[in-house]
Design an enzyme around this catalytic site. Structure first.
Site, PDB file in Angstrom:
ATOM      1  CE1 TYR A  15     -22.725  43.031   7.695  1.00 11.99           C
ATOM      2  CE2 TYR A  15     -22.213  41.224   9.362  1.00 11.99           C
ATOM      3  CZ  TYR A  15     -22.060  42.507   8.605  1.00 11.99           C
ATOM      4  OH  TYR A  15     -21.081  43.300   9.363  1.00 11.99           O
ATOM      5  CD  GLU A  37     -20.085  46.124  14.141  1.00  7.89           C
ATOM      6  OE1 GLU A  37     -20.452  45.971  15.354  1.00  7.89           O
ATOM      7  OE2 GLU A  37     -20.423  45.257  13.009  1.00  7.89           O
ATOM      8  CD1 TRP A  45     -24.933  41.194  12.576  1.00  6.76           C
ATOM      9  CD2 TRP A  45     -24.515  43.055  13.259  1.00  6.76           C
ATOM     10  NE1 TRP A  45     -24.902  41.963  11.719  1.00  6.76           N
ATOM     11  CE2 TRP A  45     -24.313  43.220  11.853  1.00  6.76           C
ATOM     12  CE3 TRP A  45     -24.407  44.360  14.025  1.00  6.76           C
ATOM     13  CZ2 TRP A  45     -23.759  44.317  11.322  1.00  6.76           C
ATOM     14  CZ3 TRP A  45     -24.125  45.322  13.462  1.00  6.76           C
ATOM     15  CH2 TRP A  45     -23.770  45.527  12.114  1.00  6.76           C
TER      16      TRP A  45
END
Length: 182
Positions: A15, A37, A45
């Protein structure tokens, strides 16, 4: 060498190396990152990255038109999907925010034009040396959050907005020691 936060897993490295901080202008990709998000709020995350493919399947590849039309049956289906974050307010926010993005597209031509307009379509490159220097919010993310809330967006606090800005490359917060810093 990459930013320290991205060394926890191969998924985080991928990522970081291929998406985070890269300019994104496609409305569908912007919507995906906004939903992710929002879903991340209060979670790590890495949790979201691990569920990302499940999110894509559950949310019809983040096709804004489809998500905006989700009904109660689809909401229940999402709430029963163990592969995603099953937080009723976050799921409702994703559907609601998709509807608002459609209105923005009508008004501005694209969500990209609206959101990137906050920086006059320019990337802000920050010269951070260490991860502790990277802010969680800025005056700009505060402003964007206020304006989006005024439009009716949900789960769009300043921290979420700033993380979104980082994710879509509006701000480049790769550390200066990171090989991916432009």
């Amino acid at each position: 060498m990459r930013c320290e936060w991205a060394n926890g897993s191969v998924l985080e490295q991928e990522y970081h190396d291929h998406e985070w901080g890269k300019e994104t202008h496609d409305d569908q990709q912007l919507f995906e990152m906004l939903v992710l998000e929002n879903m991340q709020s209060g979670l790590s995350w890495s949790t979201i990255l691990n569920k990302r493919e499940n999110f894509r399947q559950a949310f019809d590849n983040f096709e804004i038109q489809k998500v905006a039309q989700y009904n109660e049956d689809k909401f229940v289906e999402l709430m029963n999907n163990a592969g995603i974050v099953r937080h009723s307010l976050k799921i409702k926010a994703a559907i609601h925010n998709a509807q608002l993005i459609l209105a923005i597209q009508e008004e501005y031509g694209s969500f990209d034009a609206y959101f990137w307009g906050f920086t006059q379509h320019k990337v802000k490159n920050n010269p951070w040396k260490t991860i502790v220097e990277v802010p969680a919010t800025t005056e700009l993310s505060d402003e964007i959050s206020r304006k989006m809330k005024k439009r009716g967006f949900k789960f769009i606090g300043s921290t979420t907005v700033y993380a979104f800005m980082q994710a879509i490359g509006m701000v480049n917060d790769h550390l200066i020691t990171c090989e991916f810093k432009k």
